[in-house]
Design an enzyme around this catalytic site. Structure first.
Site, short mmCIF file in Angstrom:
data_model
loop_
_atom_site.label_atom_id
_atom_site.label_comp_id
_atom_site.label_asym_id
_atom_site.label_seq_id
_atom_site.Cartn_x
_atom_site.Cartn_y
_atom_site.Cartn_z
N THR A 266 8.05 4.28 1.89
CA THR A 266 8.58 2.99 2.36
C THR A 266 9.39 3.13 3.65
O THR A 266 9.53 2.16 4.39
CB THR A 266 9.44 2.29 1.28
OG1 THR A 266 10.66 3.01 1.09
CG2 THR A 266 8.70 2.15 -0.03
N THR B 74 9.93 -0.76 5.27
CA THR B 74 9.11 -1.73 4.52
C THR B 74 9.08 -1.33 3.05
O THR B 74 8.09 -0.82 2.55
CB THR B 74 7.70 -1.78 5.14
OG1 THR B 74 7.85 -2.02 6.54
CG2 THR B 74 6.88 -2.92 4.57
N HIS B 75 10.21 -1.59 2.37
CA HIS B 75 10.32 -1.10 0.98
C HIS B 75 9.41 -1.86 0.01
O HIS B 75 8.36 -1.38 -0.37
CB HIS B 75 11.77 -1.19 0.51
CG HIS B 75 12.72 -0.32 1.27
ND1 HIS B 75 12.54 1.04 1.38
CD2 HIS B 75 13.84 -0.60 1.97
CE1 HIS B 75 13.53 1.56 2.11
NE2 HIS B 75 14.33 0.58 2.47
N ASP B 76 9.86 -3.03 -0.45
CA ASP B 76 9.17 -3.68 -1.57
C ASP B 76 7.72 -4.09 -1.26
O ASP B 76 6.86 -3.99 -2.16
CB ASP B 76 9.98 -4.88 -2.06
CG ASP B 76 11.31 -4.43 -2.67
OD1 ASP B 76 11.47 -3.23 -2.94
OD2 ASP B 76 12.19 -5.29 -2.87
N SER C 158 5.57 -2.44 0.04
CA SER C 158 4.72 -1.27 -0.17
C SER C 158 4.15 -1.23 -1.59
O SER C 158 3.03 -0.76 -1.80
CB SER C 158 5.49 0.02 0.11
OG SER C 158 5.99 0.02 1.43
#
Ligand code: BDR
Ligand code: CA
Length: 315
Positions: free
Chosen positions: A198, A246-248, A250
């Site tokens: 992420t 771009t955490h969530d 992903s």
């Protein structure tokens, strides 16, 4: 066309909102329900944000079940307004419901998870992008969900990337390490979408500008909520050009196109106290731990990911 029917367990949250909008624009994904948890703010605020997001997106039919207000064992720590804004939605003034008729189900999140999974054996994917408290409470309520669920995909943890709330821990795991330890120890089909991937996908100002200029309401909304998140990344990590991790999104991207990622199966344990609290320790040698294997995503094709996201959001 639908390949995954998901329960989206979330603490919205700017990146949680982006992931939800991506899922709503993806014909492969059907959302059976949204369950909320503390994390980026208290659970009252994250539930309000979930209801508002679905309303704005024209999907108030998707049920929202309110979940845990605090970790299973530890007291509630600092919530994420310093990253996501006072309203946890980029300071856009979401202090209230956009329609006073919006409300969550009477059922708490853990019960909603249990009933939905048990009523649809082998069908439901749990996608968790906040602290894992609701999943752990659901497991305690009905351990058979471990066999009845299709699979579990979480945004959280890290194998090699540095932590974001301690030298080694990622926020979602650190926020409730006891819940995470239970989720990682359960032996269900679990994929960890952690900081290794992420923090290797960056959206920047040019990208957000394109979303804004597309004229699509989802793109414009992301353009509206993102400046607060950009400011955090600039101040905390020195990121330039308005770049953010771009955490969530992903976790949703993995469901849409798993070929964007490469991963390996390792046993993972989570210490619940001490300096390594909330760290996901993976046995990369495969010699030391006998706990269930978890698919740990380690590589991502950033360019293809960004193209896919853009195509979904502005097409
Ligand atoms: C995770 O923590 C939250 O702030 C984000 O929404 C994401 O789920 C990243 O560590
Ligand atoms: Ca989140």
């Amino acid at each position: 066309m639908v390949r995954h029917t998901i329960i989206y367990d979330t603490d919205p949250g700017i990146d949680d909102a982006m992931a939800l909008l991506l899922a709503l624009r993806s014909p492969e994904i059907a959302i059976a329900g949204v369950t909320t948890v503390f994390g980026n703010s208290n659970v009252e605020a994250t539930t309000r944000n979930a209801l508002n997001l679905l309303y704005l997106a024209g999907r108030p039919d998707i049920p929202v079940a309110k979940g845990a207000a605090q970790p299973m064992v530890l007291p509630l720590g600092q919530t994420g307004e310093f990253v996501h804004g006072d309203d946890a939605m980029g300071n856009i003034g979401w202090t209230h419901l956009l329609d006073p008729r919006l409300r969550p189900l009477d059922q708490p999140a853990a019960q909603f998870i249990v009933e939905t999974v048990m009523a649809n054996p082998g069908q439901i994917t749990l996608v968790a992008v906040g602290p894992l408290t609701n999943l752990a409470l659901a497991l305690q309520l009905e351990p058979r969900i471990a066999q009845a669920v299709r699979n579990v995909v979480i945004m959280g943890g890290s194998v090699l990337a540095p932590g974001n709330v301690s030298p080694t821990a990622e926020a979602n795991i650190h926020n409730d390490p006891h819940a995470a330890a239970l989720v990682f120890g359960t032996g269900w089909d679990l994929t960890m979408v952690g900081l290794d991937v992420t923090t290797a996908v960056h959206m920047d100002e040019a990208f957000f500008d394109e979303l804004r200029r597309s004229g699509h309401p989802f793109g414009r909304f992301i353009g509206q909520i993102i400046p607060c998140y950009q400011q955090f990344h600039r101040e905390r990590y020195g990121y330039e050009n308005g770049a953010v991790d771009t955490h969530d999104p992903s976790a949703i991207a993995y469901l849409i196109d798993p070929t964007l990622f490469e991963g390996q199966d390792w046993s993972v344990v989570v210490p619940v106290d001490g300096p390594a609290k909330g760290t996901t320790i993976a046995d990369r040698r495969g010699h030391f731990l006998t706990t269930p294997k978890v698919r740990c995503l380690m590589k991502v094709d950033e360019a293809r990911f960004l193209e896919m996201f853009k195509a979904r959001l502005i097409a």
